[in-house]
Each structure stands twice: as structure tokens, then as C-alpha cells.
Design an enzyme around this catalytic site. Structure first.
Site, PDB file in Angstrom:
ATOM      1  N   SER A   6       0.832  -1.133   0.181  1.00 38.11           N
ATOM      2  CA  SER A   6      -0.127   0.101   0.082  1.00 38.11           C
ATOM      3  C   SER A   6       0.960   1.150   0.143  1.00 38.11           C
ATOM      4  O   SER A   6       1.810   1.434   0.890  1.00 38.11           O
ATOM      5  CB  SER A   6      -0.704  -0.086   1.167  1.00 38.11           C
ATOM      6  OG  SER A   6      -1.531   1.379   1.422  1.00 38.11           O
ATOM      7  N   HIS A  29      -1.159  -1.223  -4.253  1.00 41.51           N
ATOM      8  CA  HIS A  29      -2.601  -0.921  -3.543  1.00 41.51           C
ATOM      9  C   HIS A  29      -2.474   0.689  -3.416  1.00 41.51           C
ATOM     10  O   HIS A  29      -1.713   1.234  -2.730  1.00 41.51           O
ATOM     11  CB  HIS A  29      -2.361  -1.716  -2.400  1.00 41.51           C
ATOM     12  CG  HIS A  29      -3.856  -1.684  -1.678  1.00 41.51           C
ATOM     13  ND1 HIS A  29      -4.625  -2.536  -2.244  1.00 41.51           N
ATOM     14  CD2 HIS A  29      -4.258  -0.789  -0.987  1.00 41.51           C
ATOM     15  CE1 HIS A  29      -5.950  -2.216  -1.332  1.00 41.51           C
ATOM     16  NE2 HIS A  29      -5.731  -1.134  -0.636  1.00 41.51           N
ATOM     17  N   ASP A  31      -4.846   3.530  -2.092  1.00 48.79           N
ATOM     18  CA  ASP A  31      -6.011   3.855  -1.109  1.00 48.79           C
ATOM     19  C   ASP A  31      -6.370   5.188  -1.669  1.00 48.79           C
ATOM     20  O   ASP A  31      -5.859   6.242  -1.623  1.00 48.79           O
ATOM     21  CB  ASP A  31      -5.807   4.029  -0.020  1.00 48.79           C
ATOM     22  CG  ASP A  31      -5.492   2.660   0.542  1.00 48.79           C
ATOM     23  OD1 ASP A  31      -6.125   1.751   0.529  1.00 48.79           O
ATOM     24  OD2 ASP A  31      -4.225   2.331   1.260  1.00 48.79           O
ATOM     25  N   MET A  33      -9.595   8.001  -0.574  1.00 52.13           N
ATOM     26  CA  MET A  33     -10.434   8.113   0.385  1.00 52.13           C
ATOM     27  C   MET A  33     -10.732   9.548   0.116  1.00 52.13           C
ATOM     28  O   MET A  33     -10.248  10.811  -0.350  1.00 52.13           O
ATOM     29  CB  MET A  33      -9.544   8.358   1.671  1.00 52.13           C
ATOM     30  CG  MET A  33      -8.900   7.173   1.909  1.00 52.13           C
ATOM     31  SD  MET A  33      -8.190   7.020   3.519  1.00 52.13           S
ATOM     32  CE  MET A  33      -6.982   5.610   3.309  1.00 52.13           C
ATOM     33  N   HIS A  62      -8.228   1.024  -4.268  1.00 54.33           N
ATOM     34  CA  HIS A  62      -9.189   0.678  -3.053  1.00 54.33           C
ATOM     35  C   HIS A  62      -9.918   1.966  -2.914  1.00 54.33           C
ATOM     36  O   HIS A  62      -9.302   2.948  -2.103  1.00 54.33           O
ATOM     37  CB  HIS A  62      -8.467   0.229  -2.129  1.00 54.33           C
ATOM     38  CG  HIS A  62      -9.454  -0.112  -0.849  1.00 54.33           C
ATOM     39  ND1 HIS A  62      -8.826  -0.415   0.466  1.00 54.33           N
ATOM     40  CD2 HIS A  62     -10.747  -0.176  -0.861  1.00 54.33           C
ATOM     41  CE1 HIS A  62      -9.843  -0.318   1.302  1.00 54.33           C
ATOM     42  NE2 HIS A  62     -11.160  -0.456   0.572  1.00 54.33           N
ATOM     43  N   MET A  64     -12.488   4.074  -1.241  1.00 54.40           N
ATOM     44  CA  MET A  64     -12.943   4.228   0.198  1.00 54.40           C
ATOM     45  C   MET A  64     -13.813   5.695   0.076  1.00 54.40           C
ATOM     46  O   MET A  64     -13.561   6.623   0.371  1.00 54.40           O
ATOM     47  CB  MET A  64     -12.296   4.334   1.136  1.00 54.40           C
ATOM     48  CG  MET A  64     -11.691   3.124   1.556  1.00 54.40           C
ATOM     49  SD  MET A  64     -10.075   3.010   2.806  1.00 54.40           S
ATOM     50  CE  MET A  64      -8.898   2.908   1.795  1.00 54.40           C
ATOM     51  N   MET A 133     -11.579  -6.007   5.135  1.00 57.60           N
ATOM     52  CA  MET A 133     -10.747  -5.214   5.823  1.00 57.60           C
ATOM     53  C   MET A 133     -10.464  -5.758   7.319  1.00 57.60           C
ATOM     54  O   MET A 133     -11.287  -5.998   8.137  1.00 57.60           O
ATOM     55  CB  MET A 133     -11.925  -3.717   6.006  1.00 57.60           C
ATOM     56  CG  MET A 133     -11.741  -2.988   4.703  1.00 57.60           C
ATOM     57  SD  MET A 133     -10.221  -2.471   3.927  1.00 57.60           S
ATOM     58  CE  MET A 133      -9.467  -1.312   5.200  1.00 57.60           C
ATOM     59  N   ASP A 171      -6.663  -6.343   4.224  1.00 59.82           N
ATOM     60  CA  ASP A 171      -6.074  -5.074   4.198  1.00 59.82           C
ATOM     61  C   ASP A 171      -6.071  -4.253   5.555  1.00 59.82           C
ATOM     62  O   ASP A 171      -7.089  -4.075   6.168  1.00 59.82           O
ATOM     63  CB  ASP A 171      -6.713  -4.259   3.158  1.00 59.82           C
ATOM     64  CG  ASP A 171      -6.025  -2.765   3.111  1.00 59.82           C
ATOM     65  OD1 ASP A 171      -5.214  -2.491   3.902  1.00 59.82           O
ATOM     66  OD2 ASP A 171      -6.609  -1.856   2.491  1.00 59.82           O
TER      67      ASP A 171
END
Length: 219
Positions: A6, A29, A31, A33, A62, A64, A133, A171
Site C-alpha cells: 500500500s 495498492h 487507497d 479516500m 481501493h 473508500m 478489511m 487489508d
């Protein structure tokens, strides 16, 4: 058994260098957000588009975010090879997964720790991966939630019954001391942030994590 470092734990001022440091990994990975679905703001599509141009490994986004039905397909269209949306935020997960796949990416659904698996098991034919998660989404560096292992095992059992090849990703808090628990429960894709980027040699950390799960197989 795949390792997906990540970049949330990487140096954001030197992301091209940080991606190069993990060229031995299976995925990067990323993220995303939005400060709405989770209480943190990271990066969005323009940065992902820049990362896609320089990443030596495929990118696993990913998301979110709220309203993934609208905002997730463009990540696949941009070239991310795997796009994960949260089932808690999706209005029409079946249509969304099909749109992601239509863009040539793997479609994945994620579940927060408090979200039960059973109501979503029927979505397995529509996705290529399920992300369980193992921390509350929003921030890196949190403590691993071992009580999520029964959920991982339940997803693995559903995949066995369903047939086909659906990956199970974990994760959050994944490290040398927790990755084997995850593999034993049924995971086969491991997101690791600080366990890869937290020490000097990211490649050596990736190799160590891979060695720990080598030999773990799931029917």
C-alpha cells in the site's frame, strides 16, 4: 499468494521512486479516500492517472468513497487493473461490477469490519475479488483485527461453494506477524503498508512476506 504493498505508507513526495522500490510485488495498492465515506482525504483520479504512467506493477485501486457507482468506473477506464468499491456505499453493486469489468479491470467488493459477509455472498458471480478489511478503513498503521479471520474463512467457504476463481484480499495491519493467520483463514492477496515501506529495504520486506505464505494453498 500475492503481495500488494500500500502506497499509503510511502513517501508521497517521491511516488515514482516508491513504486519502483516495489517492482518485485504483484500489485501496487492505492487507497483513494474522499473524506466522506471515511474521515481522511488521500488522492484521486488525476494522481492515479499519473501513477499508472510510471508504475512497474499493475495498480489495485481501493476506493473508500461515497457514490462509487459514479466515480469507480473512470479508474478502470484510466487503466487500473483492479478496482475495489465498498458494498456499504454502492447503490447497485451488480451494475457497478459489470461496468468495471467492461473497462477491462478486475472488479472487487470490500467490506468494513462491521459489515457481515452473508448478505453479499450472492454477489460472488459478479466480482473477481473480495476485500475483507482487517482494520477500520481510513488510516494506515492501525492494529490488525484478528477477529476478522472467521469472516475471511466464511468468504473462502462461499468461494468454494460458488466455484470459479475469486481472490480474497486482506487489508490492514498485515505484517510478518499476522500474514500467516490471514493465509490460514483463506486469504490469498495481502495488502501491506508499513510492513513494506516501514523499513529501508522494501524489496526484502516483500520477499519476507512472500516466504511466510509460500506453501499455503486454498482449494
Amino acid at each position: 499468494m500475492q503481495i500488494s504493498p500500500s502506497i499509503l505508507s510511502a513517501d508521497f513526495a517521491n511516488l515514482e521512486h516508491e513504486l519502483d522500490a516495489i517492482r518485485s510485488a504483484d500489485w501496487a495498492h492505492v487507497d483513494v479516500m474522499d473524506n466522506h465515506f471515511v474521515p481522511n482525504l488521500t488522492l484521486g483520479l488525476p494522481v492515479v492517472e499519473a501513477l499508472l504512467k510510471v508504475s512497474p506493477v499493475p495498480i489495485d485501486c481501493h476506493l473508500m468513497i461515497e457514490n462509487p457507482d459514479r466515480w469507480a468506473p473512470p479508474y478502470a477506464e484510466a487503466g487500473a487493473k483492479s478496482v475495489t468499491f465498498h458494498v456499504e456505499a454502492a447503490n447497485d453493486p451488480v451494475t457497478l461490477a459489470r461496468e468495471i469489468r467492461a473497462q477491462g479491470a478486475r472488479a472487487s467488493m470490500a467490506l468494513k469490519p462491521g459489515t457481515p459477509w452473508e448478505p453479499y455472498a450472492e454477489l460472488l458471480p459478479e466480482v473477481d475479488m473480495v476485500l475483507v478489511m482487517t482494520v477500520e478503513p481510513g488510516f494506515g498503521g492501525q492494529a490488525f483485527m484478528a477477529d476478522m479471520m472467521p469472516k475471511v474463512a466464511a468468504v473462502r467457504e462461499s468461494v468454494r461453494r460458488h466455484g470459479g476463481e475469486v481472490w480474497i484480499q486482506v487489508d490492514g495491519g498485515v505484517s510478518a506477524s499476522t500474514i500467516e493467520q490471514c493465509a490460514d483463514a483463506g486469504a490469498d492477496v495481502f495488502v501491506a503498508g508499513s510492513a513494506v515501506y516501514g523499513a529501508d529495504d522494501a524489496a526484502a520486506n516483500i520477499a519476507r512476506l512472500r516466504d511466510l505464505v509460500r506453501g499455503h494453498t486454498h482449494p
